[in-house]
Design a protein around this motif. Structure first.
Motif, mmCIF file in Angstrom:
data_model
loop_
_atom_site.group_PDB
_atom_site.id
_atom_site.type_symbol
_atom_site.label_atom_id
_atom_site.label_comp_id
_atom_site.label_asym_id
_atom_site.label_seq_id
_atom_site.Cartn_x
_atom_site.Cartn_y
_atom_site.Cartn_z
ATOM 1 N N UNK A 46 0.583 -1.320 0.252
ATOM 2 C CA UNK A 46 0.064 -0.077 0.022
ATOM 3 C C UNK A 46 0.766 1.298 0.072
ATOM 4 N N UNK A 47 2.173 1.325 -0.156
ATOM 5 C CA UNK A 47 3.060 2.574 -0.120
ATOM 6 C C UNK A 47 2.549 3.480 -1.185
ATOM 7 N N UNK A 48 3.008 4.577 -0.904
ATOM 8 C CA UNK A 48 2.741 5.601 -1.837
ATOM 9 C C UNK A 48 3.627 6.718 -1.893
ATOM 10 N N UNK A 49 3.511 7.486 -3.226
ATOM 11 C CA UNK A 49 4.538 8.916 -3.080
ATOM 12 C C UNK A 49 3.466 9.617 -3.610
ATOM 13 N N UNK A 50 3.096 11.003 -3.072
ATOM 14 C CA UNK A 50 2.375 11.764 -3.440
ATOM 15 C C UNK A 50 3.205 13.042 -3.759
ATOM 16 N N UNK A 51 3.044 13.484 -5.100
ATOM 17 C CA UNK A 51 3.552 14.702 -5.604
ATOM 18 C C UNK A 51 2.867 15.911 -5.687
ATOM 19 N N UNK A 52 3.333 16.689 -4.905
ATOM 20 C CA UNK A 52 2.573 18.085 -4.674
ATOM 21 C C UNK A 52 3.157 19.255 -5.311
ATOM 22 N N UNK A 53 2.221 20.329 -5.955
ATOM 23 C CA UNK A 53 2.760 21.294 -6.640
ATOM 24 C C UNK A 53 1.721 22.651 -6.385
ATOM 25 N N UNK A 54 2.004 23.716 -6.432
ATOM 26 C CA UNK A 54 1.219 24.839 -6.293
ATOM 27 C C UNK A 54 0.423 25.081 -7.784
ATOM 28 N N UNK A 55 -0.667 24.624 -7.484
ATOM 29 C CA UNK A 55 -1.523 24.751 -9.126
ATOM 30 C C UNK A 55 -1.557 26.306 -9.285
ATOM 31 N N UNK A 56 -1.503 27.264 -8.590
ATOM 32 C CA UNK A 56 -1.409 28.657 -9.121
ATOM 33 C C UNK A 56 -0.433 28.823 -10.244
ATOM 34 N N UNK A 57 0.867 28.001 -10.029
ATOM 35 C CA UNK A 57 1.616 28.330 -11.121
ATOM 36 C C UNK A 57 1.502 27.784 -12.284
ATOM 37 N N UNK A 58 0.728 26.520 -12.319
ATOM 38 C CA UNK A 58 0.227 25.967 -13.583
ATOM 39 C C UNK A 58 -0.775 26.868 -14.346
ATOM 40 N N UNK A 59 -1.582 27.385 -13.559
ATOM 41 C CA UNK A 59 -2.626 28.402 -14.049
ATOM 42 C C UNK A 59 -2.349 29.471 -14.679
ATOM 43 N N UNK A 67 3.143 21.830 -19.729
ATOM 44 C CA UNK A 67 4.158 21.174 -18.473
ATOM 45 C C UNK A 67 3.670 20.123 -18.333
ATOM 46 N N UNK A 68 4.653 19.244 -18.228
ATOM 47 C CA UNK A 68 4.596 17.721 -18.024
ATOM 48 C C UNK A 68 5.358 17.382 -16.725
ATOM 49 N N UNK A 69 4.568 16.602 -16.355
ATOM 50 C CA UNK A 69 5.233 15.734 -15.305
ATOM 51 C C UNK A 69 5.426 14.403 -15.738
ATOM 52 N N UNK A 70 6.961 13.986 -15.828
ATOM 53 C CA UNK A 70 7.430 12.743 -16.375
ATOM 54 C C UNK A 70 7.804 11.805 -15.216
ATOM 55 N N UNK A 71 7.236 10.560 -15.508
ATOM 56 C CA UNK A 71 7.384 9.414 -14.302
ATOM 57 C C UNK A 71 7.821 8.224 -15.011
ATOM 58 N N UNK A 88 7.885 1.923 -19.594
ATOM 59 C CA UNK A 88 7.280 3.124 -20.245
ATOM 60 C C UNK A 88 7.387 4.337 -19.432
ATOM 61 N N UNK A 89 7.486 5.715 -20.060
ATOM 62 C CA UNK A 89 7.359 6.798 -19.458
ATOM 63 C C UNK A 89 6.081 7.383 -19.297
ATOM 64 N N UNK A 90 5.717 7.767 -18.179
ATOM 65 C CA UNK A 90 4.157 8.255 -17.992
ATOM 66 C C UNK A 90 4.116 9.778 -17.914
ATOM 67 N N UNK A 91 3.374 10.324 -18.952
ATOM 68 C CA UNK A 91 3.527 11.800 -18.947
ATOM 69 C C UNK A 91 2.187 12.427 -18.528
ATOM 70 N N UNK A 92 2.101 13.211 -17.546
ATOM 71 C CA UNK A 92 0.826 13.947 -17.074
ATOM 72 C C UNK A 92 1.102 15.461 -17.445
ATOM 73 N N UNK A 93 -0.073 15.882 -18.262
ATOM 74 C CA UNK A 93 0.068 17.210 -19.042
ATOM 75 C C UNK A 93 -0.657 18.040 -17.468
ATOM 76 N N UNK A 94 0.318 18.884 -17.019
ATOM 77 C CA UNK A 94 -0.235 19.720 -16.088
ATOM 78 C C UNK A 94 -1.007 20.998 -16.650
ATOM 79 N N UNK A 95 -1.000 21.511 -17.668
ATOM 80 C CA UNK A 95 -1.720 22.538 -18.074
ATOM 81 C C UNK A 95 -3.034 21.944 -18.931
ATOM 82 N N UNK A 96 -3.318 20.776 -19.023
ATOM 83 C CA UNK A 96 -4.796 20.243 -19.418
ATOM 84 C C UNK A 96 -5.614 20.729 -18.509
ATOM 85 N N UNK A 97 -6.831 20.974 -19.238
ATOM 86 C CA UNK A 97 -7.973 21.642 -18.468
ATOM 87 C C UNK A 97 -8.223 20.660 -17.263
ATOM 88 N N UNK A 98 -8.368 19.497 -17.338
ATOM 89 C CA UNK A 98 -8.901 18.523 -16.277
ATOM 90 C C UNK A 98 -7.797 18.427 -15.069
#
Length: 141
Positions: A46-59, A67-71, A88-98
């Motif tokens: 059940x271990x996890x790692x939670x990556x946190x950032x300031x959402x105002x910077x993305x907006x 802006x991508x988070x690459x894992x 395989x690299x996981x890309x999370x698009x932080x500027x995506x509307x959702x």
């Protein structure tokens, strides 16, 4: 005298438009991501790692297109950042509307199916790609 006032007015209007078109300077240093680990008492599966950032910077309205988070999940964890056996690299698009509403991304050991991973931020803009240095996390303690 009236001509001077008109010239001054026109100059102020032009200066106002030129300053209105500039976008805020966005640098790698202004975007920070913190990693919060699960507590040591959490079961291994059940271990996890939670990556946190300031959402105002993305907006912010910046000149950056993406802006991508690459894992990158790592299979040979003993090599740390120099690992060669990668999934395989996981890309999370932080500027995506959702994703704009989010300010964190949870990575679980089960979901990643890996004992460790590396991650970084990639900025895509007019100047090309800019990337932070890689960060490393090991689920096993």
């Amino acid at each position: 005298m009236k001509k001077n006032y008109i010239k001054l007015f026109v100059l102020l209007v032009l200066c106002n438009f030129s300053f209105a078109q500039t976008k805020p300077k966005f640098t790698l240093d202004s975007f920070k991501i913190n990693l919060i680990e699960s507590s040591p008492s959490t079961s291994y599966s059940e271990t996890y790692a939670n990556l946190k950032w300031d959402s105002n910077l993305v907006n912010k309205n910046t000149s950056l297109n993406k802006i991508y988070l690459e894992i990158v999940p790592i299979m040979d964890c003993w090599n740390n950042l120099d690992a060669k056996d990668l999934k395989k690299t996981i890309f999370i698009d932080l500027k995506n509307e959702s994703a704009k509403q989010l300010s964190n991304y949870m990575i679980t050991h089960k979901g990643l199916v890996s004992k460790c991973f590396k991650w970084r931020i990639r900025f895509v803009g007019k100047q090309g790609n800019q990337m932070t240095s890689w960060n490393y996390h090991l689920f096993i303690k």
